[in-house]
Design an enzyme around this catalytic site. Sequence first.
Site, PDB file in Angstrom:
ATOM      1  N   HIS A  68       0.829  -1.213   0.000  1.00 14.15           N
ATOM      2  CA  HIS A  68       0.000   0.000   0.000  1.00 14.15           C
ATOM      3  C   HIS A  68       0.865   1.265   0.000  1.00 14.15           C
ATOM      4  O   HIS A  68       0.411   2.337   0.396  1.00 14.15           O
ATOM      5  CB  HIS A  68      -0.961   0.024   1.191  1.00 14.15           C
ATOM      6  CG  HIS A  68      -1.855  -1.166   1.277  1.00 14.15           C
ATOM      7  ND1 HIS A  68      -3.014  -1.291   0.537  1.00 14.15           N
ATOM      8  CD2 HIS A  68      -1.726  -2.309   1.992  1.00 14.15           C
ATOM      9  CE1 HIS A  68      -3.575  -2.459   0.805  1.00 14.15           C
ATOM     10  NE2 HIS A  68      -2.812  -3.093   1.673  1.00 14.15           N
ATOM     11  N   ARG A 118     -20.306 -15.811 -42.018  1.00 11.87           N
ATOM     12  CA  ARG A 118     -19.165 -14.976 -42.419  1.00 11.87           C
ATOM     13  C   ARG A 118     -19.532 -13.509 -42.377  1.00 11.87           C
ATOM     14  O   ARG A 118     -20.620 -13.116 -42.816  1.00 11.87           O
ATOM     15  CB  ARG A 118     -18.739 -15.329 -43.857  1.00 11.87           C
ATOM     16  CG  ARG A 118     -17.648 -14.406 -44.453  1.00 11.87           C
ATOM     17  CD  ARG A 118     -16.323 -14.730 -43.779  1.00 11.87           C
ATOM     18  NE  ARG A 118     -15.201 -14.133 -44.461  1.00 11.87           N
ATOM     19  CZ  ARG A 118     -14.331 -13.291 -43.881  1.00 11.87           C
ATOM     20  NH1 ARG A 118     -14.508 -12.914 -42.635  1.00 11.87           N
ATOM     21  NH2 ARG A 118     -13.298 -12.836 -44.549  1.00 11.87           N
ATOM     22  N   LYS A 135      19.481  15.684 -14.639  1.00  6.20           N
ATOM     23  CA  LYS A 135      18.509  14.590 -14.626  1.00  6.20           C
ATOM     24  C   LYS A 135      18.882  13.438 -15.564  1.00  6.20           C
ATOM     25  O   LYS A 135      19.378  13.653 -16.671  1.00  6.20           O
ATOM     26  CB  LYS A 135      17.118  15.108 -15.025  1.00  6.20           C
ATOM     27  CG  LYS A 135      16.484  16.029 -14.009  1.00  6.20           C
ATOM     28  CD  LYS A 135      15.131  16.502 -14.485  1.00  6.20           C
ATOM     29  CE  LYS A 135      14.136  15.360 -14.504  1.00  6.20           C
ATOM     30  NZ  LYS A 135      12.821  15.793 -15.007  1.00  6.20           N
ATOM     31  N   SER A 181     -11.521  -9.313 -41.046  1.00  6.62           N
ATOM     32  CA  SER A 181     -10.567  -8.893 -42.073  1.00  6.62           C
ATOM     33  C   SER A 181      -9.956  -7.544 -41.725  1.00  6.62           C
ATOM     34  O   SER A 181      -8.739  -7.344 -41.821  1.00  6.62           O
ATOM     35  CB  SER A 181     -11.264  -8.816 -43.428  1.00  6.62           C
ATOM     36  OG  SER A 181     -10.370  -8.390 -44.429  1.00  6.62           O
ATOM     37  N   SER A 228      16.928  16.185 -19.502  1.00  6.52           N
ATOM     38  CA  SER A 228      15.930  17.248 -19.523  1.00  6.52           C
ATOM     39  C   SER A 228      16.455  18.402 -20.353  1.00  6.52           C
ATOM     40  O   SER A 228      17.664  18.670 -20.380  1.00  6.52           O
ATOM     41  CB  SER A 228      15.637  17.707 -18.089  1.00  6.52           C
ATOM     42  OG  SER A 228      14.936  18.933 -18.086  1.00  6.52           O
ATOM     43  N   SER A 229      15.538  19.113 -20.996  1.00  9.04           N
ATOM     44  CA  SER A 229      15.962  20.245 -21.828  1.00  9.04           C
ATOM     45  C   SER A 229      16.443  21.422 -20.997  1.00  9.04           C
ATOM     46  O   SER A 229      17.141  22.298 -21.497  1.00  9.04           O
ATOM     47  CB  SER A 229      14.802  20.690 -22.730  1.00  9.04           C
ATOM     48  OG  SER A 229      13.705  21.120 -21.931  1.00  9.04           O
TER      49      SER A 229
END
Length: 366
Positions: free
Chosen positions: A78, A242, A208, A247, A202-203
């Site tokens: 939990h 059918r 990171k 298909s 990260s930009s």
Amino acid sequence: MKAIEYLVRDRLSTLGLDAIAELTHFAATSEDINSASYALTVKRAVEQVWLPGLDAVIAKLRELAVEHADAAMLSRTHGQPATPSTMGKELAVFAWRLERVRGQIAASDYLAKFSGATGTWSAHLAADPDADWPTIAREYIEGMGLGFNVLTTQIESHDWQVELYDRVRHAGGILHNLATDVWTYISLGYFAQIPVAGATGSSTMPHKINPIRFENAEANLEISGALLASLGQTLVTSRLQRDLTDSTTQRNIGVAFGHSLLALDNLRRGLNAISLSRDVLLADLDVNWEVLAEAIQTVIRAEVVAGRSTITDPYALLKELTRGHRVGAAELAAFVEGLEIGDAAKQRLLALTPATYTGLAERLAR
């Protein structure tokens, strides 16, 4: 299908085989061809491509399970501190689950039909009533390494596909669980990610290292699972003898497996780029001594049964001591010292730490 028939007839004529060209698509219906084609294609995709991809992930999990078999860690049932395990045992659980489903997938049937327009061999009998057409058809289909479905409508009923895709989707669910758990272990600092030269996390935040392999796996498994569920839901039904819903649907089989393969590749690569931080695991255990409350109350119960204690309701006693707040090693030791239990049991509890309270986890992992 008709275009392919004309192509084959033309090729036969080009080869000077006009005498047998008229046997092209003899007494067959399109689904006699399609069912065998899909069965062969899917069988080869699963056995030659998808299962090896799954096996690579299972092999890595088995390797990590043994490597980290003794790495004690705090469980989080939990999301809360719980009875410790080892990282190896937790990874072994995933290997165990995946191997079980893998066995089911490896044992899959791949069925095809070859019984004409509505599965009755009517045209066959009209052309040659003395031939044993069901046996001829069975030998032909089984000769391709496929199973033969003798009782069908115009189409092979696709039940084998429904079974297979449900099992692949089940495997995907386990893999998704693996991806989210490893992602969480990374966020807790249990695993450190090994930097990849030249990679950008990260930009704007150069520090990171994002767990992108596990995030990409998660998303691809969700797409794959949705497609496989849709395939199973649609393919199980065909109106009367059918309709064409199958298909359209079957054109997405490759897409479903493709996303699954991307996920398997991401998981394999991700698992190869993490390193266990055992110091973090031990530090986490050392601030959660209250997890030993389970051991203490269980030992008290055993002592009461053995006649060495008269303590009533040990669960409530430990609940009062530990629930909702941290309890350190010294506090637990003082509590155990004051218990009315046998000396052997008391010494066993005093020797216990969160890092050693792992039961058979290491043995299970190995």
